[in-house]
Design a protein around this motif. Structure first.
Motif, PDB file in Angstrom:
ATOM      1  N   ILE A   1       3.573   0.477   2.782  1.00 45.27           N
ATOM      2  CA  ILE A   1       3.150  -0.446   3.838  1.00 45.27           C
ATOM      3  C   ILE A   1       3.053  -1.873   3.298  1.00 45.27           C
ATOM      4  CG2 ILE A   1       1.270  -0.969   5.443  1.00 45.27           C
ATOM      5  CD1 ILE A   1       0.664   2.118   5.349  1.00 45.27           C
ATOM      6  N   THR A   2       3.882  -2.761   3.884  1.00 43.85           N
ATOM      7  CA  THR A   2       3.898  -4.174   3.491  1.00 43.85           C
ATOM      8  C   THR A   2       3.184  -4.972   4.570  1.00 43.85           C
ATOM      9  OG1 THR A   2       6.042  -3.743   2.523  1.00 43.85           O
ATOM     10  CG2 THR A   2       5.443  -6.038   2.762  1.00 43.85           C
ATOM     11  N   PRO A   3       2.266  -5.854   4.197  1.00 39.47           N
ATOM     12  CA  PRO A   3       1.510  -6.570   5.234  1.00 39.47           C
ATOM     13  C   PRO A   3       2.337  -7.624   5.972  1.00 39.47           C
ATOM     14  CG  PRO A   3       0.907  -7.380   3.057  1.00 39.47           C
ATOM     15  CD  PRO A   3       1.839  -6.219   2.837  1.00 39.47           C
ATOM     16  N   ASN A   4       1.797  -8.088   7.096  1.00 39.89           N
ATOM     17  CA  ASN A   4       2.358  -9.165   7.935  1.00 39.89           C
ATOM     18  C   ASN A   4       3.643  -8.756   8.648  1.00 39.89           C
ATOM     19  OD1 ASN A   4       0.264 -10.882   7.037  1.00 39.89           O
ATOM     20  ND2 ASN A   4       1.439 -11.317   5.192  1.00 39.89           N
ATOM     21  N   THR A   5       3.946  -7.457   8.658  1.00 41.12           N
ATOM     22  CA  THR A   5       5.094  -6.966   9.424  1.00 41.12           C
ATOM     23  C   THR A   5       4.613  -5.812  10.312  1.00 41.12           C
ATOM     24  OG1 THR A   5       5.765  -5.150   7.988  1.00 41.12           O
ATOM     25  CG2 THR A   5       6.514  -7.350   7.373  1.00 41.12           C
ATOM     26  N   ASN A   6       5.525  -5.281  11.112  1.00 38.14           N
ATOM     27  CA  ASN A   6       5.217  -4.075  11.890  1.00 38.14           C
ATOM     28  C   ASN A   6       6.034  -2.893  11.363  1.00 38.14           C
ATOM     29  OD1 ASN A   6       7.702  -4.998  12.685  1.00 38.14           O
ATOM     30  ND2 ASN A   6       7.401  -4.525  14.860  1.00 38.14           N
ATOM     31  N   ILE A   7       6.447  -2.996  10.079  1.00 36.14           N
ATOM     32  CA  ILE A   7       7.328  -1.968   9.510  1.00 36.14           C
ATOM     33  C   ILE A   7       6.558  -1.095   8.514  1.00 36.14           C
ATOM     34  CG2 ILE A   7       9.460  -1.565   8.219  1.00 36.14           C
ATOM     35  CD1 ILE A   7      10.135  -3.155  10.652  1.00 36.14           C
ATOM     36  N   VAL A   8       6.694   0.202   8.660  1.00 31.81           N
ATOM     37  CA  VAL A   8       6.165   1.144   7.668  1.00 31.81           C
ATOM     38  C   VAL A   8       7.345   1.933   7.119  1.00 31.81           C
ATOM     39  CG1 VAL A   8       4.757   3.213   7.346  1.00 31.81           C
ATOM     40  CG2 VAL A   8       3.907   1.352   8.764  1.00 31.81           C
ATOM     41  N   LYS A   9       7.442   1.999   5.807  1.00 26.63           N
ATOM     42  CA  LYS A   9       8.501   2.820   5.193  1.00 26.63           C
ATOM     43  C   LYS A   9       7.989   4.244   5.093  1.00 26.63           C
ATOM     44  CE  LYS A   9      11.587   0.335   1.991  1.00 26.63           C
ATOM     45  NZ  LYS A   9      12.471  -0.086   2.997  1.00 26.63           N
ATOM     46  N   VAL A  10       8.689   5.179   5.729  1.00 26.42           N
ATOM     47  CA  VAL A  10       8.316   6.588   5.673  1.00 26.42           C
ATOM     48  C   VAL A  10       9.404   7.316   4.894  1.00 26.42           C
ATOM     49  CG1 VAL A  10       7.734   8.642   7.006  1.00 26.42           C
ATOM     50  CG2 VAL A  10       7.268   6.363   7.950  1.00 26.42           C
ATOM     51  N   ASN A  11       9.046   7.902   3.757  1.00 25.00           N
ATOM     52  CA  ASN A  11      10.031   8.525   2.865  1.00 25.00           C
ATOM     53  C   ASN A  11      11.273   7.630   2.722  1.00 25.00           C
ATOM     54  OD1 ASN A  11       8.261  10.671   2.745  1.00 25.00           O
ATOM     55  ND2 ASN A  11       9.270  11.780   4.404  1.00 25.00           N
ATOM     56  N   ASN A  12      11.009   6.365   2.444  1.00 28.86           N
ATOM     57  CA  ASN A  12      12.053   5.346   2.207  1.00 28.86           C
ATOM     58  C   ASN A  12      12.837   4.909   3.437  1.00 28.86           C
ATOM     59  OD1 ASN A  12      11.596   4.832  -0.518  1.00 28.86           O
ATOM     60  ND2 ASN A  12      12.623   6.764  -1.048  1.00 28.86           N
ATOM     61  N   GLN A  13      12.413   5.321   4.632  1.00 28.57           N
ATOM     62  CA  GLN A  13      13.105   4.868   5.854  1.00 28.57           C
ATOM     63  C   GLN A  13      12.160   3.976   6.672  1.00 28.57           C
ATOM     64  OE1 GLN A  13      15.127   7.549   8.412  1.00 28.57           O
ATOM     65  NE2 GLN A  13      16.921   6.885   7.243  1.00 28.57           N
ATOM     66  N   ASP A  14      12.717   2.875   7.186  1.00 36.16           N
ATOM     67  CA  ASP A  14      11.886   1.957   7.974  1.00 36.16           C
ATOM     68  C   ASP A  14      11.516   2.533   9.336  1.00 36.16           C
ATOM     69  OD1 ASP A  14      11.974   0.131   5.995  1.00 36.16           O
ATOM     70  OD2 ASP A  14      13.291  -1.315   7.016  1.00 36.16           O
TER      71      ASP A  14
ATOM     72  N   LEU B   1      -1.753   6.524  11.724  1.00 38.24           N
ATOM     73  CA  LEU B   1      -0.882   6.760  10.557  1.00 38.24           C
ATOM     74  C   LEU B   1      -1.340   7.989   9.761  1.00 38.24           C
ATOM     75  CD1 LEU B   1      -0.163   3.128   9.279  1.00 38.24           C
ATOM     76  CD2 LEU B   1       1.368   4.647  10.552  1.00 38.24           C
ATOM     77  N   SER B   2      -2.644   8.295   9.789  1.00 40.79           N
ATOM     78  CA  SER B   2      -3.116   9.483   9.054  1.00 40.79           C
ATOM     79  C   SER B   2      -2.591  10.763   9.719  1.00 40.79           C
ATOM     80  CB  SER B   2      -4.640   9.501   8.962  1.00 40.79           C
ATOM     81  OG  SER B   2      -5.195   9.723  10.233  1.00 40.79           O
TER      82      SER B   2
ATOM     83  N   LEU C   1       0.852  -1.196   0.000  1.00 41.00           N
ATOM     84  CA  LEU C   1       0.000   0.000   0.000  1.00 41.00           C
ATOM     85  C   LEU C   1       0.885   1.243   0.000  1.00 41.00           C
ATOM     86  CD1 LEU C   1      -2.881   1.291   0.429  1.00 41.00           C
ATOM     87  CD2 LEU C   1      -2.459   1.052   2.887  1.00 41.00           C
ATOM     88  N   GLU C   2       0.671   2.113  -0.990  1.00 47.20           N
ATOM     89  CA  GLU C   2       1.439   3.368  -1.052  1.00 47.20           C
ATOM     90  C   GLU C   2       0.482   4.531  -0.816  1.00 47.20           C
ATOM     91  OE1 GLU C   2       4.897   1.957  -4.209  1.00 47.20           O
ATOM     92  OE2 GLU C   2       3.464   3.520  -4.808  1.00 47.20           O
ATOM     93  N   VAL C   3       0.887   5.416   0.084  1.00 41.57           N
ATOM     94  CA  VAL C   3       0.046   6.572   0.415  1.00 41.57           C
ATOM     95  C   VAL C   3       0.907   7.823   0.387  1.00 41.57           C
ATOM     96  CG1 VAL C   3      -1.716   7.420   2.004  1.00 41.57           C
ATOM     97  CG2 VAL C   3      -1.005   5.036   2.140  1.00 41.57           C
ATOM     98  N   LYS C   4       0.361   8.913  -0.157  1.00 40.72           N
ATOM     99  CA  LYS C   4       1.160  10.140  -0.251  1.00 40.72           C
ATOM    100  C   LYS C   4       0.405  11.336   0.305  1.00 40.72           C
ATOM    101  CE  LYS C   4       3.848   8.935  -4.261  1.00 40.72           C
ATOM    102  NZ  LYS C   4       3.705   8.859  -5.710  1.00 40.72           N
ATOM    103  N   SER C   5       1.136  12.175   1.053  1.00 38.70           N
ATOM    104  CA  SER C   5       0.635  13.519   1.362  1.00 38.70           C
ATOM    105  C   SER C   5       1.669  14.477   0.784  1.00 38.70           C
ATOM    106  CB  SER C   5       0.493  13.702   2.866  1.00 38.70           C
ATOM    107  OG  SER C   5       1.768  13.778   3.470  1.00 38.70           O
ATOM    108  N   LYS C   6       1.499  15.787   1.003  1.00 41.02           N
ATOM    109  CA  LYS C   6       2.493  16.738   0.487  1.00 41.02           C
ATOM    110  C   LYS C   6       3.851  16.520   1.153  1.00 41.02           C
ATOM    111  CE  LYS C   6      -0.518  20.440  -1.027  1.00 41.02           C
ATOM    112  NZ  LYS C   6      -1.456  21.375  -0.411  1.00 41.02           N
ATOM    113  N   LYS C   7       3.802  16.072   2.429  1.00 41.89           N
ATOM    114  CA  LYS C   7       5.042  16.000   3.212  1.00 41.89           C
ATOM    115  C   LYS C   7       5.614  14.599   3.324  1.00 41.89           C
ATOM    116  CE  LYS C   7       3.100  19.627   6.084  1.00 41.89           C
ATOM    117  NZ  LYS C   7       2.241  19.827   7.249  1.00 41.89           N
ATOM    118  N   MET C   8       4.827  13.612   3.013  1.00 48.45           N
ATOM    119  CA  MET C   8       5.252  12.271   3.399  1.00 48.45           C
ATOM    120  C   MET C   8       4.764  11.209   2.423  1.00 48.45           C
ATOM    121  SD  MET C   8       4.543  10.639   7.140  1.00 48.45           S
ATOM    122  CE  MET C   8       5.658  11.507   8.219  1.00 48.45           C
ATOM    123  N   LYS C   9       5.606  10.170   2.266  1.00 43.14           N
ATOM    124  CA  LYS C   9       5.171   9.014   1.479  1.00 43.14           C
ATOM    125  C   LYS C   9       5.290   7.762   2.355  1.00 43.14           C
ATOM    126  CE  LYS C   9       6.410   6.213  -2.461  1.00 43.14           C
ATOM    127  NZ  LYS C   9       7.556   5.761  -3.232  1.00 43.14           N
ATOM    128  N   LEU C  10       4.210   7.011   2.468  1.00 47.50           N
ATOM    129  CA  LEU C  10       4.237   5.758   3.240  1.00 47.50           C
ATOM    130  C   LEU C  10       4.177   4.566   2.294  1.00 47.50           C
ATOM    131  CD1 LEU C  10       1.568   6.441   6.064  1.00 47.50           C
ATOM    132  CD2 LEU C  10       3.998   7.035   6.061  1.00 47.50           C
TER     133      LEU C  10
END
Ligand SMILES: [Zn+2]
Length: 552
Positions: A506-519, A541-542, A495-504
């Motif tokens: 999200i890969t399922p079955n983990t507890n990791i969210v990539k925020v602007n390419n950082q875990d 997350l919103s 799942l890819e989500v974008k705002s003006k400031k941030m890109k998320l």
């Protein structure tokens, strides 16, 4: 008069302080599940133990047996392990194969009314809530492979209990502090790496280092998949369930906030499915020894609740069977002597016989089971299609049965226990409880009420519902105001989500969210359900997208 008043006041204070001492808050909860153990298995285990050790008249659980639990799946009275322990963990019954997940409604058949809008929503478990709200350490001890239904019910969410590719990573990413059981082959190198990066020691088939370890976070796995039955276990290679329970308690007790531990006698159920009476009884005894460890700790500790409860019945096991003439007059020697001479499971006997030459076969069977083979039984074994050391040629054995079928029948014919089925059964299950407070949990209750009792021990009450509503929200509700898309990456939906400031990302079955390419690590797992093409994830997350900042 004043003296009497003072005396009364003193008595009141004493009574008050003793009540207070009894009712101090509960710090630890140990839930013990002998999977698929019908009450008749407990009876047989007690007789078996008395026959072999007349000085031990009781099982460890005996002083605490106190009631029964009605257990069922959401739309049927007979449940499998996935929905039954799910209900103990979440407070909601579920469908066959569902792991801590809300069931689709089945109007007319549902035993409790189900809300169709919540179908497939992951449900926060008692164990997850204890960690999130009370800062408890959590632990799982079992003898099956780790993503199997009962341990999965505590720390993963899936509508399909068999999909280990969803369940195994969730269990690894779900912050469980101590895991001891089977499944070396299922812990892939990336999952092992993740655990080690999190400061968790991982021991694979390494009993010496497992025994020496005294830190707070550990995964110790033995055998590729499930561990051995206790009757077949090599103590130099695999710890007993009692030892594993002791170890888990030792490590988890380091947390000053306390712990929640689930211990499963996983293969009581497997032996019942196999209609293997000697293995079934000895599995229950091994489980009871683990109960002894838990009760001893709880009595000493005084802040620990122990609950022993199977998840469902299995096999319609009975002491006595219509296959034996005048079975109700059999002596204890006739009932429990013959079964006590069986020193291997049927599975293990097959493996051993496969490597035994035909001329030694009778002797080997006698040695391992105390059974003197009849000529007919010997011939049947010779005819087995998978007995390569037979006197008969491969061609002569082509139409023969498999060894496991013939061996199981021989073991069954020489003992006098009954089985009505090789599957689960729908009778209520037994309950044992130790609660240091003045009111324990006694009488007959439902699976839902058992969950409510567990919640109440840690003062969690409605917190499971509020946590589910915070941590498992549909992605299109959380990200309603943002541009989102689900892309397929190597057959994994991302799942890819974008705002003006941030890109998320999200890969399922983990507890990791990539925020602007950082875990970034969350304290819960993210679940994707293909049936409704929905990610279930934390509402907060919103806020990250909105503010451009990462905060809990
Ligand atoms: Zn089960």
């Amino acid at each position: 008069m004043k003296k009497i008043a003072n005396l009364l006041l003193l008595l009141l204070l004493l009574a008050g302080s003793s009540l207070f001492a009894q009712d101090k808050p509960i710090k630890n909860v140990i839930l013990m599940i002998p999977d698929g153990a019908s009450l008749s298995v407990v009876s047989a285990a007690r007789w078996y133990q008395r026959y072999n050790h007349p000085e031990i008249s009781q099982l460890n659980m005996d002083p605490y047996l106190c009631g029964t639990i009605l257990t069922y799946s959401s739309n049927a009275p007979i449940g499998d392990s996935a929905p039954t322990t799910s209900c103990y963990m979440t407070g909601y019954p579920s469908r066959a194969g569902f792991v801590a997940t809300y069931p689709p409604a089945d109007p007319g058949n549902d035993i409790l009314p189900m809300d169709p809008d919540r179908a497939y929503q992951p449900l926060i478990t008692f164990m997850e809530a204890a960690r999130l709200v009370r800062g408890k350490s959590t632990g799982l001890v079992f003898t099956c492979e780790f993503p199997h239904a009962t341990p999965a019910d505590c720390a993963a969410h899936s509508y399909d209990r068999d999909n280990y590719s969803w369940i195994a990573p969730q269990m690894v990413h779900n912050g469980v502090d101590v895991v001891i059981g089977g499944g070396v082959k299922i812990l892939t190198p990336p999952l092992k790496e993740y655990l080690e990066k999190e400061g968790c020691r991982v021991f694979l088939n390494d009993i010496e280092n497992y025994r020496a370890y005294s830190g707070a976070k550990m995964w110790a796995l033995f055998k590729d998949k499930d561990m051995s039955y206790d009757i077949d276990r090599d103590p130099a290679k695999e710890p007993s369930l009692a030892e594993m329970t002791q170890k888990a308690i030792q490590l988890l007790s380091k947390n000053k906030n306390g712990f929640v531990l689930m211990v499963e006698g996983s293969k009581v159920d497997w032996a019942a499915h196999a209609n293997d009476a000697a293995t079934l009884i000895t599995e229950l005894i091994a489980f009871d020894k683990a109960c002894g460890v838990a009760f001893d700790f709880a009595k000493e500790n005084e802040e620990t609740v122990v609950v022993v409860v199977p998840d469902h019945g299995n096999s319609g096991f009975s002491i006595g069977s219509k296959k034996c003439a005048k079975y109700s007059q059999l002596t204890k020697e006739e009932l429990f002597g013959s079964i006590s001479r069986i020193k291997v499971s049927a599975d293990n006997l097959v493996e051993k016989l496969k490597n035994t030459n035909a001329f030694r076969l009778k002797e080997a069977v006698m040695e391992l089971t105390g059974i003197s083979l009849t000529d007919n039984e010997f011939t049947e074994l010779m005819l087995c299609s998978d007995y390569d050391r037979s006197f008969l040629s491969e061609g002569e054995r082509m139409q023969g049965s498999k060894l496991i079928k013939v061996v199981s029948k021989i073991l069954d014919d020489h003992t006098c226990f009954g089985f009505t089925t090789a599957g689960h059964t729908g009778e209520e299950v037994f309950l044992a409880n130790y609660d240091p407070r003045s009111n324990g949990f006694i009488g007959h209750h439902t699976n839902v009420e058992l969950n409510h009792y567990l919640r109440q021990t840690l003062d969690l009450d409605t917190r499971l519902e509020s946590l589910t509503n915070e941590y498992f929200v549909k992605h299109y509700e959380v990200f309603a105001n943002y541009a989102y898309t689900i892309v397929n990456r190597n057959n994994v939906p991302v799942l890819e989500v974008k705002s003006k400031k941030m890109k998320l990302e999200i890969t399922p079955n983990t507890n990791i969210v990539k925020v602007n390419n950082q875990d970034h690590k969350l304290n819960s797992v993210i679940v994707y359900v293909d049936k409704n093409n929905t990610f279930y994830l934390p509402r907060f997350l919103s806020n990250w997208l909105n503010s451009g900042k990462i905060f809990p």
